[in-house]
Scaffold this motif. Structure first.
Motif, PDB file in Angstrom:
ATOM      1  N   HIS A 234      10.100   0.767   5.396  1.00  0.00           N
ATOM      2  CA  HIS A 234       9.622   1.172   4.273  1.00  0.00           C
ATOM      3  C   HIS A 234       8.402   0.228   3.816  1.00  0.00           C
ATOM      4  O   HIS A 234       7.233   0.661   3.522  1.00  0.00           O
ATOM      5  CB  HIS A 234      10.479   1.396   3.286  1.00  0.00           C
ATOM      6  CG  HIS A 234       9.888   2.086   1.965  1.00  0.00           C
ATOM      7  ND1 HIS A 234      10.692   2.484   0.944  1.00  0.00           N
ATOM      8  CD2 HIS A 234       8.450   2.735   1.465  1.00  0.00           C
ATOM      9  CE1 HIS A 234       9.878   3.112  -0.084  1.00  0.00           C
ATOM     10  NE2 HIS A 234       8.660   2.900   0.160  1.00  0.00           N
ATOM     11  N   PHE A 235       8.520  -0.957   3.785  1.00  0.00           N
ATOM     12  CA  PHE A 235       7.908  -2.218   3.931  1.00  0.00           C
ATOM     13  C   PHE A 235       6.508  -2.085   4.611  1.00  0.00           C
ATOM     14  O   PHE A 235       5.342  -2.300   4.088  1.00  0.00           O
ATOM     15  CB  PHE A 235       8.267  -3.392   3.820  1.00  0.00           C
ATOM     16  CG  PHE A 235       7.503  -4.596   3.644  1.00  0.00           C
ATOM     17  CD1 PHE A 235       6.972  -5.170   2.568  1.00  0.00           C
ATOM     18  CD2 PHE A 235       7.011  -5.272   5.086  1.00  0.00           C
ATOM     19  CE1 PHE A 235       5.849  -6.082   2.389  1.00  0.00           C
ATOM     20  CE2 PHE A 235       5.974  -6.429   4.918  1.00  0.00           C
ATOM     21  CZ  PHE A 235       5.496  -6.882   3.698  1.00  0.00           C
ATOM     22  N   CYS A 236       6.717  -1.902   5.887  1.00  0.00           N
ATOM     23  CA  CYS A 236       5.606  -1.643   6.874  1.00  0.00           C
ATOM     24  C   CYS A 236       4.700  -0.454   6.373  1.00  0.00           C
ATOM     25  O   CYS A 236       3.384  -0.386   6.592  1.00  0.00           O
ATOM     26  CB  CYS A 236       6.113  -1.523   8.312  1.00  0.00           C
ATOM     27  SG  CYS A 236       6.676  -3.046   9.006  1.00  0.00           S
ATOM     28  N   VAL A 237       5.288   0.594   6.016  1.00  0.00           N
ATOM     29  CA  VAL A 237       4.857   1.883   5.840  1.00  0.00           C
ATOM     30  C   VAL A 237       3.851   1.591   4.536  1.00  0.00           C
ATOM     31  O   VAL A 237       2.603   2.093   4.646  1.00  0.00           O
ATOM     32  CB  VAL A 237       5.679   3.059   5.465  1.00  0.00           C
ATOM     33  CG1 VAL A 237       5.073   4.261   4.809  1.00  0.00           C
ATOM     34  CG2 VAL A 237       6.389   3.600   6.719  1.00  0.00           C
ATOM     35  N   THR A 238       4.170   0.910   3.728  1.00  0.00           N
ATOM     36  CA  THR A 238       3.510   0.580   2.512  1.00  0.00           C
ATOM     37  C   THR A 238       2.384  -0.465   2.469  1.00  0.00           C
ATOM     38  O   THR A 238       1.300  -0.331   2.199  1.00  0.00           O
ATOM     39  CB  THR A 238       4.468   0.038   1.155  1.00  0.00           C
ATOM     40  OG1 THR A 238       5.348   0.980   1.113  1.00  0.00           O
ATOM     41  CG2 THR A 238       3.642  -0.154  -0.090  1.00  0.00           C
ATOM     42  N   ALA A 239       2.731  -1.693   3.327  1.00  0.00           N
ATOM     43  CA  ALA A 239       1.651  -2.658   3.393  1.00  0.00           C
ATOM     44  C   ALA A 239       0.574  -2.177   4.592  1.00  0.00           C
ATOM     45  O   ALA A 239      -0.358  -2.676   4.422  1.00  0.00           O
ATOM     46  CB  ALA A 239       2.550  -3.887   3.989  1.00  0.00           C
ATOM     47  N   LEU A 240       1.006  -1.421   5.498  1.00  0.00           N
ATOM     48  CA  LEU A 240       0.343  -0.842   6.497  1.00  0.00           C
ATOM     49  C   LEU A 240      -0.254   0.586   6.257  1.00  0.00           C
ATOM     50  O   LEU A 240      -0.323   1.351   7.214  1.00  0.00           O
ATOM     51  CB  LEU A 240       0.893  -1.188   7.951  1.00  0.00           C
ATOM     52  CG  LEU A 240       1.206  -2.476   8.260  1.00  0.00           C
ATOM     53  CD1 LEU A 240       1.860  -2.388   9.506  1.00  0.00           C
ATOM     54  CD2 LEU A 240       0.019  -3.469   8.319  1.00  0.00           C
TER      55      LEU A 240
END
Length: 576
Positions: A462-468
């Motif tokens: 989820h963090f990677c989806v948001t940050a990227l």
């Protein structure tokens, strides 16, 4: 209809095989010799858990290449109910659901059951000649845990909490001020429940003209999500609390500790210095054994009632963790003493330089993630997509390299999570120590760290989806986590404000000056510990009782380091 790049698929398969080799290496070379005869099913579960986490993280580049979330996909094939084909030919949405449900089934059912089974006693305390079954007690404990989670999950889902509110911006303009024929409208829908209609395709000049004439307002579309999506959202939110704290700590401490180990590398010492170190270690070993004897004597003295035992349960757990911390640091210092003693014989002088290089490289990765958070997530509007632009640039001509970069960045966050968990356990004694050491890791420590990794896997994605987001915006995982889960009732308060991402950034930045002030972890002073135990034993001696309870370490704990004549750890006796 497009398809995922074959070179990308080959790269992902090779990465998965590489992760399997690494996981097998960790299990074989890092397990404690006492656990070599432990159940083969527990080892297979450990391999399965770590591999499941790695495969889930590495699925994101495949989802991006599949392009299933792109609204410009062929809508006719999606409108056909019998069709299961998406833009890239893979239904990634249901594949993500399956992977996440498998993760939480492992966390809630398999890992606790294996832990209960491993840590239960197979020897009857009243009659040591009798063997007890470890299976049924583990089943009973696991059943209570599963029922507890199911009651909470179903209660929340059926009380209108499984609803997502998607924000929609409406543009209103007068038709007499525009030439409608200049614009192209198209219909598009998604068979997984998200409806996008109509799509307005505009050129840059037309977009500028429309924005100057239109008035806009924000509204919300509410609709219920499926039970698997709500399961992912609920446990993902719980995992975010651990991931934000552990990853924030690990982003700073992992490179910092590796660089410090270069400066604390073993040196050749004079014979008198080695003798003084050995005497000091023996004195610390004697003090730790005295503390352990005091704890054992207090618990077997019968001076505490059962109500007092229950009231002091948390304090007693902290004392046990403190004693385990002291034993761990003693083991570490004994290892450093042995390295200094054999610095001219068997020590590899390249090891400190490898750690220095790794620490410097990891510092760069931590800095990149911090810049990505600041420039692409927390600033509105985003200053720069940074890593997203880097990854997208490779998709056009060499996707494998972008895939390798994403794998490096995401798996680094997993390692930071384990590091942060262990660092907090050593500093704050809030939970039992489960160190990962070469040749000294027990099965329960493997299970604990695997549980942390799996629990933090979905928040990490989820963090990677948001940050990227510039890289993942057309993927199915963005549809699931970036839209449906992100805007769930109650959970959306944390996600819209980027609460957890703020925690990651602030913890990683605030921790650096603290580490510079106190770079090396230090154990609890045995003298203060013994003084506290003596004082408490004097105050509780005036409360006689006929009840007593066993010393929580049990007969299987050995706090004497192996180089000083012991087994070197605090493994609980399990009758194996």
């Amino acid at each position: 209809m497009g398809s995922a790049d074959p070179l990308l698929i080959v790269g992902i398969v090779l990465l998965i095989i590489l992760m399997l080799v690494i996981n097998v290496y960790l299990l074989v070379h890092w397990q404690h010799p006492d656990d070599q005869n432990e159940s083969i099913l527990a080892r297979l579960l450990i391999l399965y858990g770590f591999q499941l986490s790695a495969v889930s993280v590495l699925m994101l580049p495949l989802d991006v290449a599949n392009d299933g979330g792109n609204p410009a996909c062929d809508s006719q094939s999606m409108l056909t109910l019998s069709s299961t084909l998406y833009c890239g030919g893979i239904n990634m949405y249901y594949l993500w659901e399956s992977m996440f449900v498998m993760i939480y089934f492992t966390v809630i059912v398999l890992i606790p059951f294996a832990t209960f089974y491993y840590e239960s006693d197979s020897i009857d305390i009243m009659d040591p000649s009798l063997q007890k079954s470890r299976f049924w007690p583990a089943v009973m404990q696991e059943s209570v845990l599963v029922v507890f989670f199911l009651i909470i999950l179903l209660a929340l889902f059926f009380t209108n909490q499984g609803t997502t509110n998607l924000p929609v911006t409406n543009f209103n303009f007068a038709l007499d001020e525009l030439s409608v024929e200049e614009y192209t409208f198209s219909e598009s829908t998604r068979s997984n429940g998200v409806f996008l209609s109509p799509l307005l395709t505009l050129s840059n000049s037309q977009s500028n003209s429309l924005s100057s004439l239109a008035t806009s307002n924000t509204d919300y579309i509410s609709y219920p999500v499926t039970f698997p999506v709500y399961l992912i959202g609920l446990f993902g939110w719980l995992g975010w609390w651990f991931f934000a704290l552990f990853a924030g700590v690990g982003l700073t401490t992992l490179p910092f500790d590796l660089i410090c180990e270069y400066f604390w590398r073993p040196h050749v010492l004079a014979p008198d210095e080695l003798a003084n170190m050995e005497v000091e270690l023996q004195e610390r070993t004697r003090e730790i054994l005295e503390v352990a004897q005091l704890l054992k004597r207090e618990r077997n003295s019968g001076l505490l009632t059962r109500s007092q035992v229950r009231k002091r349960m948390f304090a007693d757990r902290m004392e046990v963790n403190r004693l385990a911390q002291m034993a761990f640091f003693l083991e570490r210092d004994v290892g450093e003493f042995a390295a200094c003693k054999e610095a001219n014989v068997r020590y590899n002088p390249l090891v400190p330089y490898v750690k220095l290089f790794a620490g410097s490289f990891f510092s760069l990765l931590s800095l990149l993630w911090q810049l990505q958070i600041i420039l692409a997530v927390l600033t509105k509007p985003a200053v720069s997509p940074l890593l997203s632009l880097y990854l997208v640039s490779f998709d056009g001509w060499f996707p494998m390299f972008g895939n390798l970069t994403y794998a490096l960045l995401s798996l680094y966050l997993l390692v930071c999570t384990i590091k942060g968990c262990f660092k907090l356990s050593m500093r704050f004694l809030c939970c039992k120590l489960h160190p990962m050491q070469v040749g000294g890791t027990y099965i329960n420590s493997f299970l604990f760290n695997m549980g942390v990794v799996l629990l933090c896997t979905v928040p990490l994605i989820h963090f990677c989806v948001t940050a990227l987001s510039g890289y993942t915006s057309d993927s199915d995982i963005y549809l699931m986590l970036g839209l449906q889960v992100q805007h769930l009732v109650f959970f959306s308060v944390f996600y819209r404000s980027n609460f957890f991402i703020w925690v990651i950034l602030l913890v990683s930045l605030v921790l650096l000056p603290f580490l510079l002030w106190r770079p090396r972890d230090k154990p609890t002073d045995p003298s203060d510990f013994k003084r506290q135990l003596h004082t408490r034993s004097m105050t509780s001696s005036s409360t006689p009782s006929s009840s007593s309870w066993m010393f929580p370490f049990g007969a299987g704990y050995n706090l004497i380091p192996s180089s000083l004549g012991g087994k070197g750890d605090n493994k609980r006796h399990n009758g194996s």
